[in-house]
Design a protein around this motif. Structure first.
Motif, short mmCIF file in Angstrom:
data_model
loop_
_atom_site.label_atom_id
_atom_site.label_comp_id
_atom_site.label_asym_id
_atom_site.label_seq_id
_atom_site.Cartn_x
_atom_site.Cartn_y
_atom_site.Cartn_z
N TRP A 183 0.86 -1.04 -0.22
CA TRP A 183 0.08 0.12 -0.09
C TRP A 183 0.76 1.21 -0.11
N GLY A 239 -4.73 0.86 -9.01
CA GLY A 239 -4.72 -0.16 -8.11
C GLY A 239 -4.07 -1.45 -8.92
N LEU A 253 -2.11 -4.35 -7.07
CA LEU A 253 -2.59 -5.01 -5.76
C LEU A 253 -2.88 -6.12 -6.19
N VAL A 264 -5.34 -9.62 -4.59
CA VAL A 264 -6.67 -9.80 -3.77
C VAL A 264 -6.25 -9.84 -2.27
N ASP A 317 -3.94 -8.39 -0.76
CA ASP A 317 -3.86 -7.01 -0.57
C ASP A 317 -4.99 -5.92 -0.33
N PHE A 318 -6.12 -6.37 -0.94
CA PHE A 318 -7.24 -5.45 -1.01
C PHE A 318 -7.47 -5.06 0.81
N THR A 330 -10.51 -4.53 1.61
CA THR A 330 -11.79 -5.53 2.11
C THR A 330 -11.30 -6.70 2.46
#
Length: 175
Positions: free
Chosen positions: A9, A16, A19, A21, A23-24, A26
């Motif tokens: 991040w 994005g 990134l 998944v 690292d998301f 959410t």
């Protein structure tokens, strides 16, 4: 889960594109939330014979009662069906009670579902007062894993993200 030396991040492009998944935001928050629920909250709730939805509603009703069913739903972040089922179980256990509110002399109100008020019983209040110190202690233990500046920063960050995305009012307060 091991901590990384560099954060994916630290340099986020507007697309994005770098990134993954895992690292998301959410993904990471959901994983943390699930872990907190499973490892922090559920063990003490089980010792009191409460499910997580029951505790969430008991805590809300204890704090804000009497409250309309619609307010319970909004503050809990749960859907109407789950709130209704959970309140029914809680009422059968003698923890909460509901009462329909009728406007006197209004025929149109009778044609629609009357608003429902939810309140807590003495048994519910007693259980809430027994669980709350344990819940507070477990939450404090987790928060104390962070330094004071980290706690302040995290609280501020959560507020900022909630304001940016739109917060479901009060969702998960009691966990």
């Amino acid at each position: 889960m091991t901590s990384k030396t560099t954060s994916p991040w630290s340099k986020v492009s507007s697309s994005g594109s770098h990134l993954n998944v895992e690292d998301f935001l959410t993904f990471r928050l959901t994983r943390l939330s699930n872990s907190l629920r499973t490892n922090l909250t559920k063990p003490y709730l089980e010792s009191f014979g409460l499910s997580l939805p029951e505790w969430r509603l008991l805590a809300l009703v204890a704090r804000f009662a009497p409250m309309r069913f619609s307010e319970v739903t909004a503050r809990s972040g749960m859907d109407k069906g789950q709130v209704s089922r959970t309140l029914r179980v809680m009422a059968s256990r003698g923890l909460t009670k509901t009462k329909a509110i009728r406007d006197r002399g209004s025929r149109s109100t009778e044609a629609l579902a009357a608003p429902v008020m939810v309140s807590i019983t003495p048994k519910g209040t007693s259980l809430y007062k027994a669980v709350l110190p344990v819940a507070r202690k477990r939450q404090a233990d987790m928060l104390l894993a962070l330094s004071q500046p980290e706690r302040v920063a995290l609280y501020s960050i959560i507020d900022k993200l909630s304001a940016n995305i739109g917060d479901a009012e009060g969702a998960g307060d009691a966990e």
